[in-house]
Scaffold this active site. Structure first.
Site, PDB file in Angstrom:
ATOM      1  N   SER A 149       0.826  -1.196   0.000  1.00  0.00           N
ATOM      2  CA  SER A 149       0.000   0.000   0.000  1.00  0.00           C
ATOM      3  C   SER A 149       0.867   1.255   0.000  1.00  0.00           C
ATOM      4  O   SER A 149       1.674   1.446  -0.896  1.00  0.00           O
ATOM      5  CB  SER A 149      -0.965  -0.038   1.187  1.00  0.00           C
ATOM      6  OG  SER A 149      -1.889   1.007   1.127  1.00  0.00           O
ATOM      7  N   ASP A 301      -2.624   6.261  -3.736  1.00  0.00           N
ATOM      8  CA  ASP A 301      -1.466   5.558  -3.192  1.00  0.00           C
ATOM      9  C   ASP A 301      -0.994   4.487  -4.182  1.00  0.00           C
ATOM     10  O   ASP A 301      -1.633   4.261  -5.216  1.00  0.00           O
ATOM     11  CB  ASP A 301      -1.794   4.982  -1.814  1.00  0.00           C
ATOM     12  CG  ASP A 301      -2.809   3.866  -1.836  1.00  0.00           C
ATOM     13  OD1 ASP A 301      -3.476   3.689  -2.878  1.00  0.00           O
ATOM     14  OD2 ASP A 301      -2.974   3.173  -0.817  1.00  0.00           O
ATOM     15  N   ASP A 303      -1.013   1.256  -4.575  1.00  0.00           N
ATOM     16  CA  ASP A 303      -1.844   0.150  -5.059  1.00  0.00           C
ATOM     17  C   ASP A 303      -3.258   0.602  -5.410  1.00  0.00           C
ATOM     18  O   ASP A 303      -4.120  -0.220  -5.698  1.00  0.00           O
ATOM     19  CB  ASP A 303      -1.864  -1.015  -4.072  1.00  0.00           C
ATOM     20  CG  ASP A 303      -2.608  -0.706  -2.784  1.00  0.00           C
ATOM     21  OD1 ASP A 303      -2.560   0.452  -2.345  1.00  0.00           O
ATOM     22  OD2 ASP A 303      -3.221  -1.622  -2.210  1.00  0.00           O
TER      23      ASP A 303
END
Length: 570
Positions: A149, A301, A303
């Site tokens: 992430s 972000d 992902d």
């Protein structure tokens, strides 16, 4: 430096022929030159948290590497074969832009295939929400995404999804962990069966893009879309593969992509942190927006499950909405759309988390819609969708910049949420208003809320102990007053108990156990303390509110400052 004998036993296991020569050589170098890192790499098994397994890459039991992920996958393979006996089992695998993500995804695919499980492996990096979508679209029993992430570059991770497209929840999570823990590293079957691995790309991309547009569009006129100026940054992550495409297909033509941040790069070279929760991450995009006179900035972000939003305030300056503000805006807009379409009949619900703004409940219930609240992490919202099939899920979010529109994806989804944000901005601009003015209208109706997050990093074994001691101290000696207001209720989710301080009565909370403490005060403030499940942090979530119509920001900020001082944490 003293190293615990149990840790040394773990180290010695990794110096056996089960592990390759490169791994053993790296361990020997740590023994000779860096015993502190050696201990942190081996003193425990890297555990599943709120977002799966996430950690620093390197050698050892407490690191992300081919062996720890291989062991996870072997245990998961064993569990899948127990649960789906007689079925031709399939899994979908995606990965992000991080260092080693593609290689680790291939390792995971190899282990699944070695266990006679079919694998749909994305040919290149893709957003996490697309993996959630792919699990159901391809009729898989399980899905994996390799991502950390928004964590720093040295991290990677392993998220597991079940056949409904949601992340693992009880009882599967504990059963799988038990299966994994029963294995030794030599039990891993790394011998791939290539005929069981199929690369996927455009078929899933097309279906996901179409579904995102169907769920994120709300009768916005083409003229309104043409008049909206958007600046978008992927922060070197996976969203570049999908968000520009979806916005264009939905009719938004004036989209400026921040080119310096458009190339996927696991070093995230232009930002201190690739986290849209951090104002610095959107700095470059906001500067471009100011130059171009853009209406909205979107940043995601790595992902592509979280998004940050910046809009123009009453002084025509770009300001970043916090996660709670963005969540309330999107929720209120969705509820309005459903109401105007005559779709609300009492069988719908909105969901959020126990550390998010109390305003979510007020807004949702004002529309006559059921409000549900769960622990931090979208896996709990996905579980609600599964547990209440008789109800329609409208949408929901959490304070950490995540939002989910409908249930076609069972995780936070920055692709569809980006489109939704642009729909709101376009419609409000067409009506001579703005997203910022819309937020002020909502505040005027429901009360003015402000939230603040204190996030304290405590790394390594010592840091974990310090976080544990901080939580223990708050439990043994709880606050009686915070910010000049008496504490009237304490919720301890580690034992699912709520205490009415005034009356001295206790009641049970109907929610899974979690290491969270929440204090409520007489003036309506809410303070939650929670160790992160995916990072070496302890977080304090502060929510304050006022009905005052003058000096609002000053009043709320003064409350936050007083509470912060009373917490006395560093």
């Amino acid at each position: 430096m003293y190293i615990d004998p149990k840790t040394l036993d773990r180290v010695n296991k990794w110096l056996t022929p089960t592990f390759d020569a490169s791994t053993q050589e790296t361990i020997k170098e740590l023994i000779a030159n860096d015993p502190e890192t050696l201990e942190d790499s081996f003193y425990k098994d890297l555990a599943f948290g709120t977002g799966g397994m996430r950690g620093v890459m390197g050698v050892g039991d407490n690191r992300i590497n081919k062996y720890t992920l291989g062991r996870n996958t072997q245990g998961l393979s064993n569990y899948l074969r127990q649960q789906f006996q007689g079925k031709d089992i399939s899994v979908a695998i995606a990965f992000d832009c991080r260092h080693n993500s593609k290689e680790l995804a291939q390792v995971v695919a190899n282990v699944f295939s070695a266990n006679d499980i079919n694998v749909y492996l994305f040919s290149d990096l893709r957003p996490t929400p697309e993996l959630s979508f792919a699990v159901k679209f391809l009729n898989c029993q399980c899905g994996i995404v390799l991502t950390a992430s928004h964590n720093p570059p040295e991290y990677n991770g392993y998220k597991v999804y079940w056949e409904d497209g949601g992340q693992l929840v009880p009882p599967q999570d504990s059963a799988i962990i038990s299966e994994i823990n029963s294995l030794e590293y030599h039990n891993i079957n790394f011998e791939a069966k290539s005929e069981r691995i199929k690369l996927i790309a455009s078929e899933v991309d097309d279906a996901f893009a179409k579904a995102s547009i169907e769920n994120g569009s709300f009768n916005t006129s083409q003229q309104a879309k043409d008049n909206l100026k958007i600046v978008f940054t992927s922060l070197h992550g996976t969203s570049i593969t999908m968000i520009p495409r979806v916005l264009e297909a939905a009719g938004y033509k004036k989209v400026t992509v921040v080119e310096e941040q458009a190339t996927p790069d696991g070093d995230f070279p232009t930002v201190v942190s690739p986290n849209p929760e951090e104002p610095e991450a959107l700095k470059m995009a906001i500067e471009i927006a100011e130059q171009q006179g853009a209406d909205i900035v979107i940043g995601t972000d790595p992902d592509c499950d979280r998004l940050g939003i910046a809009v123009r305030n009453a002084q025509n300056k770009m300001v970043i909405l916090n996660g709670n503000q963005a969540m309330v805006l999107k929720t209120h807009f969705l509820l309005e759309q459903w109401k105007n379409a005559g779709r609300l009949n009492g069988n719908q619900f909105v969901a959020s988390t126990i550390v998010s703004t109390p305003m979510m409940r007020k807004v949702t219930e004002d529309f006559g819609v059921i409000y549900k609240e769960g622990l931090t992490g979208f896996k709990w919202i996905a579980k609600m969708v599964k547990d209440f099939p008789e109800l329609e899920f409208i949408g929901g979010g959490e304070e950490s910049f995540g939002f989910m529109v409908g249930d076609f994806v069972r995780d936070k989804d920055a692709v569809t949420a980006t489109l939704l944000a642009c729909e709101i901005a376009a419609q409000k601009k067409e009506g001579d208003s703005s997203m910022f003015e819309y937020l002020q209208e909502i505040y005027h109706q429901y009360g003015h809320y402000s939230e603040h997050l204190i996030s304290i990093v405590k790394k390594g074994k010592k840091g974990a102990q310090e976080i544990s001691e901080m939580m223990a101290k708050m439990r043994s000696n709880p606050f009686t007053e915070i910010g000049g207001s008496n504490v009237i209720r304490i919720e301890d989710y580690s034992k699912n108990e709520a205490v009415n301080v005034k009356e001295g009565t206790h009641s049970q909370l109907n929610i899974p156990l979690s290491n969270v403490l929440i204090f409520y005060t007489e003036d309506g403030s809410k303070i939650a303390a929670r160790p992160s499940g995916t990072e070496p942090k302890i977080k304090f979530y502060i929510s304050v509110n006022t009905k005052t119509e003058t000096t609002i920001e000053e009043t709320l900020q003064k409350k936050i400052n007083t509470i912060t001082a009373d917490l006395n944490v560093d």
